[in-house]
Design a protein around this motif. Structure first.
Motif, PDB file in Angstrom:
ATOM      1  N   GLU A  60       1.030  -1.176   0.104  1.00  0.00           N
ATOM      2  CA  GLU A  60      -0.021   0.087   0.078  1.00  0.00           C
ATOM      3  C   GLU A  60       0.868   1.134  -0.005  1.00  0.00           C
ATOM      4  O   GLU A  60       1.831   1.385   1.059  1.00  0.00           O
ATOM      5  N   ILE A  61       0.877   2.198  -0.978  1.00  0.00           N
ATOM      6  CA  ILE A  61       1.100   3.217  -1.220  1.00  0.00           C
ATOM      7  C   ILE A  61       0.427   4.465  -0.635  1.00  0.00           C
ATOM      8  O   ILE A  61      -0.423   4.660  -1.195  1.00  0.00           O
ATOM      9  N   LYS A  62       1.067   5.134   0.581  1.00  0.00           N
ATOM     10  CA  LYS A  62       0.176   6.460   0.901  1.00  0.00           C
ATOM     11  C   LYS A  62       0.821   7.533   0.724  1.00  0.00           C
ATOM     12  O   LYS A  62       2.072   7.600   0.734  1.00  0.00           O
ATOM     13  N   TYR A  63       0.228   8.670  -0.177  1.00  0.00           N
ATOM     14  CA  TYR A  63       0.810   9.627  -0.409  1.00  0.00           C
ATOM     15  C   TYR A  63      -0.178  11.047  -0.086  1.00  0.00           C
ATOM     16  O   TYR A  63      -1.418  10.942  -0.185  1.00  0.00           O
ATOM     17  N   LYS A  64       0.426  12.358   0.078  1.00  0.00           N
ATOM     18  CA  LYS A  64      -0.155  13.356   0.293  1.00  0.00           C
ATOM     19  C   LYS A  64       0.734  14.586  -0.199  1.00  0.00           C
ATOM     20  O   LYS A  64       2.016  14.386  -0.071  1.00  0.00           O
ATOM     21  N   GLU A  65       0.249  15.769  -0.507  1.00  0.00           N
ATOM     22  CA  GLU A  65       0.868  16.976  -0.631  1.00  0.00           C
ATOM     23  C   GLU A  65       1.526  17.344   0.752  1.00  0.00           C
ATOM     24  O   GLU A  65       0.959  17.384   1.722  1.00  0.00           O
ATOM     25  N   ARG A  66       2.704  18.038   0.454  1.00  0.00           N
ATOM     26  CA  ARG A  66       3.525  18.335   1.577  1.00  0.00           C
ATOM     27  C   ARG A  66       2.650  19.443   2.051  1.00  0.00           C
ATOM     28  O   ARG A  66       2.350  20.472   1.651  1.00  0.00           O
ATOM     29  N   GLY A  67       2.538  19.279   3.457  1.00  0.00           N
ATOM     30  CA  GLY A  67       1.594  20.527   4.399  1.00  0.00           C
ATOM     31  C   GLY A  67       0.172  20.100   4.215  1.00  0.00           C
ATOM     32  O   GLY A  67      -0.493  20.795   5.222  1.00  0.00           O
ATOM     33  N   GLN A  68      -0.204  19.177   3.626  1.00  0.00           N
ATOM     34  CA  GLN A  68      -1.860  18.732   3.645  1.00  0.00           C
ATOM     35  C   GLN A  68      -1.918  17.827   4.576  1.00  0.00           C
ATOM     36  O   GLN A  68      -1.335  16.950   4.749  1.00  0.00           O
ATOM     37  N   VAL A  69      -3.508  17.661   4.979  1.00  0.00           N
ATOM     38  CA  VAL A  69      -3.765  16.696   5.821  1.00  0.00           C
ATOM     39  C   VAL A  69      -4.196  15.333   4.795  1.00  0.00           C
ATOM     40  O   VAL A  69      -4.122  14.330   5.237  1.00  0.00           O
ATOM     41  N   MET A  70      -5.047  15.841   3.749  1.00  0.00           N
ATOM     42  CA  MET A  70      -5.659  14.586   3.188  1.00  0.00           C
ATOM     43  C   MET A  70      -4.671  13.663   2.363  1.00  0.00           C
ATOM     44  O   MET A  70      -3.767  14.282   1.827  1.00  0.00           O
ATOM     45  N   THR A  71      -4.864  12.273   2.653  1.00  0.00           N
ATOM     46  CA  THR A  71      -4.025  11.292   2.079  1.00  0.00           C
ATOM     47  C   THR A  71      -4.927  10.506   0.902  1.00  0.00           C
ATOM     48  O   THR A  71      -6.022  10.450   1.007  1.00  0.00           O
ATOM     49  N   HIS A  72      -3.964  10.129   0.173  1.00  0.00           N
ATOM     50  CA  HIS A  72      -4.519   9.002  -0.835  1.00  0.00           C
ATOM     51  C   HIS A  72      -3.675   7.701  -0.751  1.00  0.00           C
ATOM     52  O   HIS A  72      -2.195   7.792  -0.182  1.00  0.00           O
ATOM     53  N   THR A  73      -4.282   6.646  -1.248  1.00  0.00           N
ATOM     54  CA  THR A  73      -3.613   5.353  -1.249  1.00  0.00           C
ATOM     55  C   THR A  73      -3.671   4.720  -2.559  1.00  0.00           C
ATOM     56  O   THR A  73      -4.851   4.892  -3.037  1.00  0.00           O
ATOM     57  N   VAL A  74      -2.902   3.962  -3.096  1.00  0.00           N
ATOM     58  CA  VAL A  74      -2.813   2.940  -4.091  1.00  0.00           C
ATOM     59  C   VAL A  74      -2.120   1.619  -3.469  1.00  0.00           C
ATOM     60  O   VAL A  74      -1.246   1.748  -2.651  1.00  0.00           O
ATOM     61  N   THR A  75      -2.361   0.662  -4.264  1.00  0.00           N
ATOM     62  CA  THR A  75      -1.780  -0.611  -3.994  1.00  0.00           C
ATOM     63  C   THR A  75      -0.889  -1.143  -5.184  1.00  0.00           C
ATOM     64  O   THR A  75      -1.367  -0.750  -6.325  1.00  0.00           O
ATOM     65  N   SER A  76      -0.068  -1.947  -5.018  1.00  0.00           N
ATOM     66  CA  SER A  76       0.606  -2.593  -6.063  1.00  0.00           C
ATOM     67  C   SER A  76       0.995  -3.971  -5.675  1.00  0.00           C
ATOM     68  O   SER A  76       1.433  -4.332  -4.303  1.00  0.00           O
ATOM     69  N   GLN A  77       1.077  -5.059  -6.460  1.00  0.00           N
ATOM     70  CA  GLN A  77       1.330  -6.307  -6.502  1.00  0.00           C
ATOM     71  C   GLN A  77       3.096  -6.597  -6.469  1.00  0.00           C
ATOM     72  O   GLN A  77       3.543  -7.420  -5.995  1.00  0.00           O
ATOM     73  N   HIS A  78       3.689  -5.366  -6.952  1.00  0.00           N
ATOM     74  CA  HIS A  78       5.132  -5.650  -6.750  1.00  0.00           C
ATOM     75  C   HIS A  78       6.021  -4.451  -5.951  1.00  0.00           C
ATOM     76  O   HIS A  78       5.092  -3.844  -5.492  1.00  0.00           O
ATOM     77  N   SER A  79       7.156  -4.628  -6.042  1.00  0.00           N
ATOM     78  CA  SER A  79       8.028  -3.532  -5.182  1.00  0.00           C
ATOM     79  C   SER A  79       8.142  -2.348  -5.956  1.00  0.00           C
ATOM     80  O   SER A  79       9.214  -1.841  -5.890  1.00  0.00           O
ATOM     81  N   SER A  80       7.351  -1.716  -6.712  1.00  0.00           N
ATOM     82  CA  SER A  80       7.306  -0.490  -7.340  1.00  0.00           C
ATOM     83  C   SER A  80       5.890  -0.221  -7.925  1.00  0.00           C
ATOM     84  O   SER A  80       5.091  -0.944  -8.023  1.00  0.00           O
ATOM     85  N   ALA A  81       5.698   0.918  -8.171  1.00  0.00           N
ATOM     86  CA  ALA A  81       4.348   1.600  -8.410  1.00  0.00           C
ATOM     87  C   ALA A  81       4.586   2.827  -9.193  1.00  0.00           C
ATOM     88  O   ALA A  81       5.613   3.726  -9.081  1.00  0.00           O
TER      89      ALA A  81
END
Length: 501
Positions: A177-198
């Motif tokens: 599971e990859i979790k990311y957000k804009e620096r300084g923002q509270v809202m986060t988004h997630t995507v998933t990957s079957q491999h060790s890259s995305a």
């Protein structure tokens, strides 16, 4: 028990007064007895312990408890003190509560816990505090944290990321599971990957993002990696950096690994085809290369009375502790059922119950219980675990751990195409680990096949079916149950032993 006594205290008197002696009624205190009814509950690599107050508190009101943790190796050597990273909450010593939670234990490891009862007299008594002991084995744990995340390439609206697998996956990695957000923002988004890259898409140009990654197995999600800052580019066609060469390097390394694996598989297949001789010759050759100095399996049929072997290697369970719920299959000697086992000091657990059919002969009873005598000698996470036997009841029962997904052959057919190659290799690796353990014990299974491998809810494969009364022949073997990959394991053991010699 406490006993009263009278003690006289003499006090210093002022001049010209009369000296007096005052007698005071005093209780003789004692150390408390051991805590009662210790109950353990294992959840992956965590443990909760609860107990009741000692029957004898020692006649004092300052009763507290200590919890001592010991880690036990599988070769039955003395247990050693647990590592300092094992967390016991609320604390290890001096607790008034009768419940603790233990965390950070190792997966698939046997532990012994001593719950001591002490009071103000315990430190002045030469003997050790009284305690109750509980032994547990931890289950599969969630993976450790992903070490670090790298930026492979970025555009105006995408980030190409790569990372290393966890150092301790504790099982087959299902996805990330990859979790990311804009620096300084509270809202986060997630995507998933079957491999060790995305590839994270739909981002804003020239914007900094905070990224974290975590791995998931059947035991759940592990911890997130440390936050990393990556920025998208202002333009959609950025110049390639040195990092762009990393995919080529990783791809070349992966191709090399695939070639090596393919060569090993071809060599194993060729050796299997060249192998000749009977099953007995294979057994003798395998035992010839067994490493000396390890625990050795004892054949129950070497006992003058095979019933003695059952009582030595298998625990006798009272019939009142077992509840049969439903029939789930049929074995060679009778039905196989699912049920529940509730023993004093332990949580109720789901178990598999093998029954000996009515009208059995003494030989059939001996052969049936011989399997329990064999299983009782093994202690490995990839070998089916024996809970105990019921030899004084009718019917005679063998109790083992319950494997939710049943036999490997039918499980794979029902889930054809649903598993990745990594998951399948992980399952095969578990089988190989169990077979190596049996080989080190000087035990030859004789009937390794997919139908004799059981799978639990965590996709852990365990070797089962240790009935020595069955011998393979060409008429009884069912080719649909045969796994060609699994059957190669026996040849691998001989190759490995030859290299050691």
């Amino acid at each position: 028990m406490t006993k009263p006594s009278f003690v006289c205290f003499s006090t210093a008197c002022p001049p010209y007064s009369v000296s007096t002696c005052v007698c005071v009624y005093v209780f003789c205190a004692a150390i408390p007895s051991a805590p009662r009814n210790v109950i353990s509950s294992v959840n992956e690599t965590s443990l909760s312990l609860e107990w009741e107050e000692p029957e004898d508190t020692g006649g004092r009101g300052d009763l507290v408890y200590n919890v001592m943790c010991k880690k036990c190796l599988r070769d039955r050597s003395p247990c050693t003190r647990c590592d300092d990273n094992v967390d016991i909450a609320p604390r290890r010593l001096g607790m008034r509560q009768r419940k603790v939670v233990v965390r950070n234990l190792q997966a698939h490891t046997r532990y012994s816990f001593e719950v001591q009862a002490v009071n103000g007299v315990s430190g002045k008594n030469p003997s050790s505090p009284n305690y109750s002991t509980v032994n547990i084995t931890t289950n599969q744990a969630a993976p450790s944290a992903v070490p670090t995340v790298h930026l492979m390439r970025s555009t105006a609206d995408t980030l190409n990321l790569s990372w290393l697998p966890p150092e301790k996956p504790n099982g087959v990695i299902l996805d990330y599971e990859i979790k990311y957000k804009e620096r300084g923002q509270v809202m986060t988004h997630t995507v998933t990957s079957q491999h060790s890259s995305a590839k994270v898409e739909g981002l804003r140009p020239a914007t900094a993002y905070v990224v974290q990654v975590r791995a998931r197995t059947v035991a759940g999600y592990g911890r997130y990696s440390n936050p990393m800052d990556f920025s998208t580019n202002l333009h959609s066609d950025p110049q390639k950096s040195v990092q762009d060469r990393l995919p080529l390097i990783i791809g070349s390394a992966s191709a090399g690994v695939v070639v090596v694996v393919a060569l090993v598989v071809i060599a194993v297949v060729c050796l299997k085809k060249q192998r000749s001789g009977s099953e007995l010759e294979y057994t003798e050759k395998l035992q010839q290369y067994i490493s000396p100095g390890v625990k050795v399996y004892i054949d129950p049929f070497t006992y003058e009375d095979p019933n003695d072997a059952v009582h030595e290697f298998a625990k006798e369970i009272d019939i009142s502790c077992v509840k049969i719920e439903e029939v789930i299959g049929a074995g060679e000697f009778g039905e196989v059922c699912r049920g529940r086992l509730k023993q004093a000091g332990r949580r109720e657990m789901v178990v598999a119950i093998k029954t000996l059919k009515a009208g059995y002969t003494e030989r059939q009873r001996r052969d049936f219980l011989a399997e329990a005598s064999i299983m009782g000698q093994f202690d490995h996470p990839n070998v089916i675990r024996l809970e105990g036997v019921l030899t004084r009841s009718c019917p005679v029962l063998i109790i083992t751990e319950f494997m939710e997904n049943g036999a490997l052959d039918s499980f794979l057919r029902l889930n054809d195409g649903r598993f990745t190659m990594t998951q399948l290799v992980g399952m095969l690796r578990g089988i190989a680990s169990g077979m190596k353990y049996l080989s080190d014990m000087n035990y030859v299974h004789r009937d390794l096949a997919a139908r004799n491998i059981l799978v639990n809810s965590n996709l852990v494969c365990k070797v089962s079916d240790f009935g020595l009364s069955r011998f393979l022949d060409d008429t009884s073997a069912d080719p649909t149950y045969t796994s060609s990959l699994v059957s190669h394991i026996r040849v691998v053991f001989i190759i490995k032993s030859d290299k050691k010699s």
